[in-house]
Motif scaffolding. Structure first.
Motif, mmCIF file in Angstrom:
data_model
loop_
_atom_site.group_PDB
_atom_site.id
_atom_site.type_symbol
_atom_site.label_atom_id
_atom_site.label_comp_id
_atom_site.label_asym_id
_atom_site.label_seq_id
_atom_site.Cartn_x
_atom_site.Cartn_y
_atom_site.Cartn_z
ATOM 1 N N ALA A 103 -5.673 -14.006 -9.603
ATOM 2 C CA ALA A 103 -5.922 -15.085 -10.573
ATOM 3 C C ALA A 103 -5.685 -16.384 -9.671
ATOM 4 O O ALA A 103 -5.957 -17.587 -9.763
ATOM 5 C CB ALA A 103 -4.982 -15.124 -11.693
ATOM 6 N N GLU A 104 -4.535 -15.921 -8.555
ATOM 7 C CA GLU A 104 -4.060 -17.108 -7.435
ATOM 8 C C GLU A 104 -5.062 -17.315 -6.202
ATOM 9 O O GLU A 104 -4.905 -18.324 -5.481
ATOM 10 C CB GLU A 104 -2.863 -16.888 -7.209
ATOM 11 C CG GLU A 104 -1.681 -16.571 -8.237
ATOM 12 C CD GLU A 104 -1.592 -17.851 -9.047
ATOM 13 O OE1 GLU A 104 -1.860 -18.923 -8.719
ATOM 14 O OE2 GLU A 104 -1.067 -17.414 -10.470
ATOM 15 N N GLY A 105 -5.952 -16.349 -6.275
ATOM 16 C CA GLY A 105 -7.017 -16.497 -5.119
ATOM 17 C C GLY A 105 -6.420 -16.072 -3.858
ATOM 18 O O GLY A 105 -7.478 -16.115 -2.707
ATOM 19 N N ASN A 106 -5.666 -14.769 -4.055
ATOM 20 C CA ASN A 106 -5.155 -14.196 -2.993
ATOM 21 C C ASN A 106 -5.660 -12.809 -2.985
ATOM 22 O O ASN A 106 -5.329 -11.855 -3.622
ATOM 23 C CB ASN A 106 -3.647 -14.066 -2.777
ATOM 24 C CG ASN A 106 -3.084 -15.228 -2.497
ATOM 25 O OD1 ASN A 106 -3.487 -16.160 -1.723
ATOM 26 N ND2 ASN A 106 -1.861 -15.583 -3.281
ATOM 27 N N PHE A 107 -6.967 -12.480 -2.337
ATOM 28 C CA PHE A 107 -7.646 -11.323 -2.601
ATOM 29 C C PHE A 107 -7.255 -10.070 -1.384
ATOM 30 O O PHE A 107 -7.924 -9.176 -1.768
ATOM 31 C CB PHE A 107 -9.410 -11.703 -2.418
ATOM 32 C CG PHE A 107 -9.647 -12.714 -3.406
ATOM 33 C CD1 PHE A 107 -9.256 -12.699 -4.779
ATOM 34 C CD2 PHE A 107 -10.292 -13.988 -3.054
ATOM 35 C CE1 PHE A 107 -9.717 -13.593 -5.558
ATOM 36 C CE2 PHE A 107 -10.545 -14.882 -3.847
ATOM 37 C CZ PHE A 107 -10.244 -14.841 -5.398
ATOM 38 N N GLU A 108 -6.703 -10.540 -0.397
ATOM 39 C CA GLU A 108 -6.440 -9.661 0.669
ATOM 40 C C GLU A 108 -5.271 -8.552 0.176
ATOM 41 O O GLU A 108 -5.566 -7.400 0.418
ATOM 42 C CB GLU A 108 -5.837 -10.240 1.741
ATOM 43 C CG GLU A 108 -6.907 -11.158 2.416
ATOM 44 C CD GLU A 108 -6.106 -12.006 3.674
ATOM 45 O OE1 GLU A 108 -5.176 -12.540 3.519
ATOM 46 O OE2 GLU A 108 -6.711 -11.866 4.703
ATOM 47 N N ILE A 109 -4.415 -9.116 -0.611
ATOM 48 C CA ILE A 109 -3.457 -8.129 -1.285
ATOM 49 C C ILE A 109 -4.028 -6.973 -1.990
ATOM 50 O O ILE A 109 -3.794 -5.754 -2.141
ATOM 51 C CB ILE A 109 -2.335 -8.930 -1.971
ATOM 52 C CG1 ILE A 109 -1.597 -9.837 -1.204
ATOM 53 C CG2 ILE A 109 -1.305 -7.919 -2.731
ATOM 54 C CD1 ILE A 109 -0.508 -10.978 -1.634
ATOM 55 N N MET A 110 -5.007 -7.222 -3.160
ATOM 56 C CA MET A 110 -5.595 -6.180 -4.012
ATOM 57 C C MET A 110 -6.466 -5.321 -2.956
ATOM 58 O O MET A 110 -6.142 -4.107 -3.387
ATOM 59 C CB MET A 110 -6.930 -7.196 -4.924
ATOM 60 C CG MET A 110 -7.163 -6.393 -5.890
ATOM 61 S SD MET A 110 -5.981 -5.643 -7.213
ATOM 62 C CE MET A 110 -5.983 -4.036 -6.826
ATOM 63 N N ALA A 142 4.110 -1.215 -10.091
ATOM 64 C CA ALA A 142 4.663 -2.598 -9.798
ATOM 65 C C ALA A 142 3.854 -3.362 -8.608
ATOM 66 O O ALA A 142 3.366 -4.357 -8.723
ATOM 67 C CB ALA A 142 6.179 -2.512 -9.248
ATOM 68 N N SER A 143 3.528 -2.350 -7.714
ATOM 69 C CA SER A 143 2.455 -2.952 -6.578
ATOM 70 C C SER A 143 1.058 -3.359 -7.232
ATOM 71 O O SER A 143 0.426 -4.294 -6.806
ATOM 72 C CB SER A 143 2.317 -1.616 -5.568
ATOM 73 O OG SER A 143 1.293 -1.981 -4.636
ATOM 74 N N TYR A 144 0.688 -2.316 -7.926
ATOM 75 C CA TYR A 144 -0.688 -2.763 -8.690
ATOM 76 C C TYR A 144 -0.605 -4.171 -9.642
ATOM 77 O O TYR A 144 -1.718 -5.214 -9.332
ATOM 78 C CB TYR A 144 -1.175 -1.573 -9.451
ATOM 79 C CG TYR A 144 -2.456 -1.947 -9.999
ATOM 80 C CD1 TYR A 144 -3.654 -1.879 -9.257
ATOM 81 C CD2 TYR A 144 -2.722 -1.920 -11.359
ATOM 82 C CE1 TYR A 144 -4.848 -1.944 -9.786
ATOM 83 C CE2 TYR A 144 -3.923 -2.250 -11.922
ATOM 84 C CZ TYR A 144 -4.896 -2.074 -10.846
ATOM 85 O OH TYR A 144 -6.374 -2.441 -11.659
ATOM 86 N N VAL A 145 0.294 -4.371 -10.140
ATOM 87 C CA VAL A 145 0.501 -5.483 -11.132
ATOM 88 C C VAL A 145 0.474 -6.821 -10.086
ATOM 89 O O VAL A 145 0.108 -7.772 -10.666
ATOM 90 C CB VAL A 145 1.684 -5.301 -12.000
ATOM 91 C CG1 VAL A 145 1.837 -6.803 -12.568
ATOM 92 C CG2 VAL A 145 1.318 -4.239 -13.230
ATOM 93 N N ALA A 189 -6.612 0.275 -1.157
ATOM 94 C CA ALA A 189 -6.530 1.143 -0.164
ATOM 95 C C ALA A 189 -5.554 1.962 -0.287
ATOM 96 O O ALA A 189 -5.647 3.556 0.175
ATOM 97 C CB ALA A 189 -6.490 0.520 1.217
ATOM 98 N N GLY A 190 -4.485 1.873 -0.415
ATOM 99 C CA GLY A 190 -3.219 2.561 -0.412
ATOM 100 C C GLY A 190 -3.259 3.707 -1.560
ATOM 101 O O GLY A 190 -2.944 4.560 -1.487
ATOM 102 N N GLY A 191 -3.939 3.239 -2.764
ATOM 103 C CA GLY A 191 -3.956 4.109 -3.882
ATOM 104 C C GLY A 191 -5.101 5.125 -3.724
ATOM 105 O O GLY A 191 -5.010 6.179 -4.396
ATOM 106 N N MET A 192 -6.062 4.896 -2.804
ATOM 107 C CA MET A 192 -6.998 5.905 -2.458
ATOM 108 C C MET A 192 -6.734 6.972 -1.684
ATOM 109 O O MET A 192 -7.177 7.890 -1.544
ATOM 110 C CB MET A 192 -8.205 5.169 -1.945
ATOM 111 C CG MET A 192 -8.983 4.052 -3.056
ATOM 112 S SD MET A 192 -10.184 2.981 -2.307
ATOM 113 C CE MET A 192 -11.768 4.116 -1.745
ATOM 114 N N ALA A 215 0.776 -1.136 -0.012
ATOM 115 C CA ALA A 215 0.079 -0.207 0.174
ATOM 116 C C ALA A 215 0.746 1.139 -0.004
ATOM 117 O O ALA A 215 0.576 2.104 -0.588
ATOM 118 C CB ALA A 215 -1.039 -0.049 1.135
ATOM 119 N N GLY A 216 1.737 1.214 0.861
ATOM 120 C CA GLY A 216 2.796 2.382 0.738
ATOM 121 C C GLY A 216 3.592 2.543 -0.781
ATOM 122 O O GLY A 216 3.743 3.869 -1.018
ATOM 123 N N MET A 217 3.844 1.519 -1.335
ATOM 124 C CA MET A 217 4.352 1.697 -2.761
ATOM 125 C C MET A 217 3.283 2.647 -3.638
ATOM 126 O O MET A 217 3.715 3.264 -4.510
ATOM 127 C CB MET A 217 4.549 0.392 -3.442
ATOM 128 C CG MET A 217 5.617 -0.344 -2.686
ATOM 129 S SD MET A 217 5.850 -2.233 -3.071
ATOM 130 C CE MET A 217 6.204 -2.017 -5.049
#
Length: 629
Positions: A494-501, A484-487, A506-509, A470-472
């Motif tokens: 696609a791997e089912g890890n939804f917490e990172i998104m 890089a953070s967003y990608v 949140a960081g971008g907002m 998020a800081g990135m």
């Protein structure tokens, strides 16, 4: 389009909005408007997209709307100048406002093109500024327009030594200014120049095959991709559109003095700016793939998220997302879109590298990676190459096609047709598939290790990861680190890890929201203009558009960027702590109902925004009363 009633030669305004107000009033007096308030709103809305202060003391605000009865122009001179957020950072003195009706097809773009061309003449601008009467002002414009038309008529039979193509991202003012400057500079040098403009309403003054054949060389002054295939075998210079305006003489002389490199389309020797590094080239190829991929990810992700929102978990927990007809339809369509993500990524990376022959090659390479194909199991499914595999496949495919082009460069010209229709697709797809299949197991092992590490993280480690990604988002707000953070976050969807998104969004907002809050609650830290801009950042922040903070960060980076990073990191860490999840890679607050633990996520956004706001207020010193104006 311009009448005496729409001209004012002695205007005294202090702000950009006052300047727009006066121009709208002139336009209204000319009888061109049916709804003055709506027209002003459209003009201000256009300014939020990109300033119409084009530099050299000129501003051309404009809007196309139903509030206009018929196309019109208004003009004014502000002899003391006014800050209009011009591209060169200097005050604007000469203003033209264009009003276009929805019923008139691109008339405003034609007016913009004509004005931009006329106003490139510094002597003409000064004469307009010094006009003593409105009739003198009108006469000067009539004479200049007639002179330009006569010059074009006289030069229509010329054999041009130098050709140019100009284009800017918006396709409006700078496109035409560069074209006019190159042509005018050519006249002064005694070197006939013709410039094709690729503007918002299509290509104009198009270069003919005969002109290209006879020309000494071609200047591409553009800030977007231009098809160079028609210039095969000719000396070509590719540069920025601003160089076409400010370095026109140098560019023309480089062509005439034979200092430009020959462009060979069949070898895909793409002309580039000399300053482009290898790293920047790779980044550009990657971003080309990502930008084409994102609509599939965003559209599919949001539809899948809506499917879960409209489904009933209690019917069949194992089939959640497809228990009801509406949910099943949304999830199926979303999965179709989501399934295109990796092939599109690879295809457009390869196309960026090798032009159109790379598209199919990269696309198939992405599908091979997505399926996890191995030599032991050609049907796929054994390994999870995923995002990284498709990324590698795109670069592999692009460079394989480049190698094939080089290898086929000596094929007789009579057999040119078999290269794009047979050699590149067959050999390219096969070789890319083989290489991708070879690397799939290794990339799959990396993906499995990464996913295992992420899934095995303890709560404290996840919070740290959320803080970092998020800081990135706030370090360069739309730049390479932010992307890089967003990608990384989209690849984990696609791997089912939804917490990172969730943490990344949140960081971008936070940056726009923190700045908006600070301009609201700590007004004495900002100028009047900054406070007005700050209000727009509420909407930008809620929409996950972090670029709204860029003007503030650019003017005061040592205070704004650290404050935004701290606020973003706080929101990302809290999102992870609360276990928030997000299946849609965009949408901001508008996809809140589709999220996991939405109320806690909203709380994380609020806390992060206020943390960023208070840190910024502490770092920025209050301004003196005269500075706040």
């Amino acid at each position: 389009m311009l009448s005496v009633s729409g001209i004012d030669l002695n205007v005294d305004v202090l702000t950009k909005e006052e300047a727009i107000d006066h121009l709208v009033e002139l336009m209204d007096k000319s009888g061109k408007l049916s709804d003055r308030k709506l027209f002003k709103e459209k003009v201000l809305s256009r300014e939020t997209q990109f300033t119409t202060g084009i530099g050299d003391g000129i501003a051309i605000p404009h809007a196309k709307t139903t509030a206009v009865k018929e196309a019109g122009l208004a003009a004014m001179v502000v002899k003391n100048g006014v800050d209009f957020d011009s591209l060169d950072g200097k005050p604007a003195y000469l203003f033209f406002m264009i009003a276009a009706s929805e019923n008139e097809n691109n008339l405003h773009l034609d007016a913009l093109a004509r004005l931009s061309a006329m106003l490139m003449d510094e002597v003409f601008r000064k004469r307009l500024m010094q006009a003593e009467t409105k009739m003198e002002f009108l006469t000067l414009i009539d004479e200049k327009e007639s002179a330009i038309a006569k010059d074009k008529e006289n030069s229509s039979s010329e054999s041009y030594r130098v050709l140019a193509v100009t284009a800017c991202p918006t396709g409006i003012a700078h496109t035409y200014m560069a074209a006019e400057e190159l042509e005018n500079r050519g006249k002064l040098l005694g070197i006939p120049v013709k410039a094709e403009t690729q503007g918002a309403d299509g290509a104009k003054n198009v270069l003919t095959a005969e002109e290209i054949a006879k020309a000494d060389g071609i200047i591409i002054a553009a800030d977007k991709n231009v098809d160079l295939s028609r210039f095969d075998g000719k000396p070509v210079i590719v540069t920025k559109v601003s160089d076409g305006i400010h370095k026109s003489e140098e560019l023309i002389n480089r062509i005439v003095n034979k200092e430009a490199k020959i462009y060979h389309n069949n070898q895909n020797e793409n002309a580039k700016e000399e300053s482009e590094s290898l790293g920047h080239g790779i980044y550009k190829h990657l971003m080309n793939g990502v930008s084409h991929m994102l609509p599939f990810v965003i559209g599919g992700g949001i539809l899948i998220a809506l499917a879960f929102l409209f489904d009933d978990y209690t019917i069949d927990p194992s089939n959640f997302g497809k228990n009801t007809p509406v949910a099943a339809y949304l999830k199926t369509v979303g999965e179709f879109s989501f399934g295109m993500m990796l092939p599109i990524l690879a295809g457009y990376i390869a196309m960026s590298i090798a032009d159109r022959p790379g598209l199919a090659v990269g696309f198939i390479g992405g599908m091979v990676a997505n399926a996890g194909v191995t030599f032991s199991n050609p049907a796929g499914g054994d390994v999870n190459a995923g995002f990284l595999g498709a990324l590698f496949a795109g670069f592999v495919g692009g460079y394989i096609v480049l190698a094939l082009k080089k290898a086929c460069s000596k094929i007789p010209h009579s057999l040119e047709g078999i290269k794009p229709m047979l050699i590149y697709p067959v050999a390219g797809i096969l070789l890319t598939a083989v290489v991708t299949t070879m690397i799939n197991p290794f990339v799959g092992a990396i993906n499995d290790s990464l996913n295992g590490a992420l899934n095995g993280m303890e709560s404290s480690s996840k919070i740290l990861l959320g803080i970092v990604v998020a800081g990135m988002q706030s370090t360069d707000m739309g730049g390479p680190i932010n992307k890089a953070s967003y990608v990384f976050a989209t690849s984990q969807l696609a791997e089912g890890n939804f917490e990172i998104m969730a943490a990344v969004m949140a960081g971008g907002m936070i940056p726009p929201l923190a700045i908006a809050l600070c301009t609201t609650f700590f007004k004495n830290r900002f100028t009047e203009k900054e406070r007005q801009s700050g209000m727009v950042n509420y909407l930008l922040g809620l929409s996950f558009i972090s670029e709204g903070a860029i003007p503030f960060a650019a003017s005061d980076p040592l205070r704004v960027i650290p404050a935004c990073i701290i606020g973003s990191a706080t929101a990302g860490g809290l999102s992870m702590l609360f276990g928030c999840t997000l299946r849609a890679p965009h949408g901001g607050i508008f996809v809140l109902p589709t999220m996991g633990n939405p109320l806690a996520y909203a709380l994380a956004i609020v806390i992060g925004s206020f943390v960023g706001c208070f840190v910024l207020a502490l770092l920025k010193k209050p301004k003196m009363s005269e500075e706040m104006q």
